[in-house]
Scaffold this motif. Structure first.
Motif, PDB file in Angstrom:
ATOM      1  N   TRP A 299       0.866  -1.169   0.000  1.00  0.00           N
ATOM      2  CA  TRP A 299       0.000   0.000   0.000  1.00  0.00           C
ATOM      3  C   TRP A 299       0.910   1.229   0.000  1.00  0.00           C
ATOM      4  O   TRP A 299       2.111   1.118   0.325  1.00  0.00           O
ATOM      5  N   GLY A 300       0.356   2.389  -0.365  1.00  0.00           N
ATOM      6  CA  GLY A 300       1.169   3.601  -0.386  1.00  0.00           C
ATOM      7  C   GLY A 300       0.413   4.802   0.153  1.00  0.00           C
ATOM      8  O   GLY A 300      -0.819   4.857   0.084  1.00  0.00           O
ATOM      9  N   VAL A 301       1.173   5.738   0.704  1.00  0.00           N
ATOM     10  CA  VAL A 301       0.634   7.062   1.045  1.00  0.00           C
ATOM     11  C   VAL A 301       1.529   8.088   0.379  1.00  0.00           C
ATOM     12  O   VAL A 301       2.751   8.069   0.575  1.00  0.00           O
TER      13      VAL A 301
ATOM     14  N   ARG B  52       1.596  -2.024   8.726  1.00  0.00           N
ATOM     15  CA  ARG B  52       0.439  -2.138   7.840  1.00  0.00           C
ATOM     16  C   ARG B  52       0.853  -2.347   6.379  1.00  0.00           C
ATOM     17  O   ARG B  52       0.022  -2.254   5.482  1.00  0.00           O
ATOM     18  N   ASN B  53       2.160  -2.554   6.143  1.00  0.00           N
ATOM     19  CA  ASN B  53       2.674  -2.738   4.776  1.00  0.00           C
ATOM     20  C   ASN B  53       2.380  -1.526   3.890  1.00  0.00           C
ATOM     21  O   ASN B  53       1.945  -1.654   2.748  1.00  0.00           O
ATOM     22  N   VAL B  54       2.607  -0.331   4.462  1.00  0.00           N
ATOM     23  CA  VAL B  54       2.341   0.921   3.741  1.00  0.00           C
ATOM     24  C   VAL B  54       3.661   1.670   3.559  1.00  0.00           C
ATOM     25  O   VAL B  54       4.374   1.919   4.545  1.00  0.00           O
ATOM     26  N   LYS B  55       3.982   2.025   2.317  1.00  0.00           N
ATOM     27  CA  LYS B  55       5.147   2.878   2.047  1.00  0.00           C
ATOM     28  C   LYS B  55       4.674   4.330   1.968  1.00  0.00           C
ATOM     29  O   LYS B  55       3.674   4.610   1.308  1.00  0.00           O
TER      30      LYS B  55
ATOM     31  N   ILE C 281      -3.042   4.706  -1.538  1.00  0.00           N
ATOM     32  CA  ILE C 281      -3.028   3.928  -2.786  1.00  0.00           C
ATOM     33  C   ILE C 281      -2.979   2.443  -2.421  1.00  0.00           C
ATOM     34  O   ILE C 281      -2.164   2.024  -1.589  1.00  0.00           O
ATOM     35  N   GLY C 282      -3.857   1.659  -3.023  1.00  0.00           N
ATOM     36  CA  GLY C 282      -3.905   0.220  -2.743  1.00  0.00           C
ATOM     37  C   GLY C 282      -2.841  -0.535  -3.512  1.00  0.00           C
ATOM     38  O   GLY C 282      -2.181   0.021  -4.402  1.00  0.00           O
ATOM     39  N   PRO C 283      -2.664  -1.817  -3.204  1.00  0.00           N
ATOM     40  CA  PRO C 283      -1.603  -2.609  -3.856  1.00  0.00           C
ATOM     41  C   PRO C 283      -1.783  -2.723  -5.374  1.00  0.00           C
ATOM     42  O   PRO C 283      -0.818  -2.978  -6.089  1.00  0.00           O
TER      43      PRO C 283
ATOM     44  N   LEU D 283      -9.610   0.651   5.535  1.00  0.00           N
ATOM     45  CA  LEU D 283      -9.474   0.298   4.110  1.00  0.00           C
ATOM     46  C   LEU D 283      -8.964  -1.135   3.951  1.00  0.00           C
ATOM     47  O   LEU D 283      -9.446  -1.897   3.103  1.00  0.00           O
ATOM     48  N   GLN D 284      -7.989  -1.505   4.779  1.00  0.00           N
ATOM     49  CA  GLN D 284      -7.408  -2.858   4.640  1.00  0.00           C
ATOM     50  C   GLN D 284      -8.400  -3.912   5.114  1.00  0.00           C
ATOM     51  O   GLN D 284      -8.509  -4.979   4.511  1.00  0.00           O
TER      52      GLN D 284
END
Ligand code: BEZ
Length: 211
Positions: free
Chosen positions: A31-33, A62-65, A127-129, A157-158
């Motif tokens: 995921w992204g921010v 949360r696996n978010v970059k 942004i989702g995967p 969201l997740q």
């Protein structure tokens, strides 16, 4: 043109405090921010970047970059990073993208001319995967963002990406969630073995399914 929920987040290549970034490639399957701030060497922005640096372990969990951006130069970003470390008690530990030619700011509609003709507003894109935009937020320059709220939204969201639920007002991770209206009571009972509470035919809750 404005970016809407469900759109593919525009790809770009940019210089950053962590080297050159090809955005989609850098995101990979995470995921992204992507968030913009108006200007380097400004007080509210300094506190925001310090706060995001402190929350990095929460984004990682949360696996978010996370990447920040303004229309300043990489040289300014690198100088400002020293001030952030000195004043916020944490080093910048995520990339700050330089966008001096405003290419990214324009692609993401981060400059709102009636607010300021040249500077980016405080935009946030989650942004989702699959590279689709899941959330957009816009704050004015005068108001620093609440990054705990951003983490809360990412949790929602997740969760809702994987389960047929929605989250109520002010929901926090661990609290009961709402069963989506498209499921019948029978389907909901089968899907959510922890139990379904029917408050109204359209308002049904269940304990958070991934807990
Ligand atoms: C700030 O980050 O403090 C700021 C930036 C631009 C305009 C106003 C405040």
């Amino acid at each position: 043109m404005a970016i809407r929920l469900g759109d593919i987040a525009p790809d770009f290549t940019a210089q950053s405090t962590a080297g050159e970034i090809r955005f989609h490639e850098w995101l990979g399957s995470s995921w992204g921010v992507l968030f913009s701030h108006p200007k380097d060497f400004t007080p509210v922005c300094t506190t925001e970047l310090g706060r995001v640096a402190k929350l990095k372990p929460e984004f990682d969990k949360r696996n978010v970059k996370v990447a920040g951006l303004s229309v300043d130069s990489l040289e300014d970003h690198n100088k400002w990073a020293c001030d952030i470390e000195e004043t916020q008690g944490t080093a910048l530990n995520f990339p700050l993208l330089a966008d001096p030619d405003r290419k990214i700011a324009l692609a993401y509609d981060m400059i709102h001319p009636n607010a300021d003709a040249t500077l980016t507003v405080r935009s946030v894109f989650v942004i989702g995967p699959e590279k689709k935009v899941k959330l957009t937020l816009t704050y004015p320059a005068s108001t620093g963002r609440n990054f705990d709220e951003l983490l809360r939204v990412i949790d929602s969201l997740q969760l809702t990406a994987d389960h047929l639920v929605a989250t109520p007002a002010d929901w926090q991770d661990g609290q009961d969630v709402i069963v989506v209206p498209s499921l019948s009571n029978e389907e909901a009972t089968a899907k959510f073995p922890k139990g379904v509470t029917v408050i109204k035919p359209y308002l049904r809750t269940t304990p958070q399914p991934n807990r």
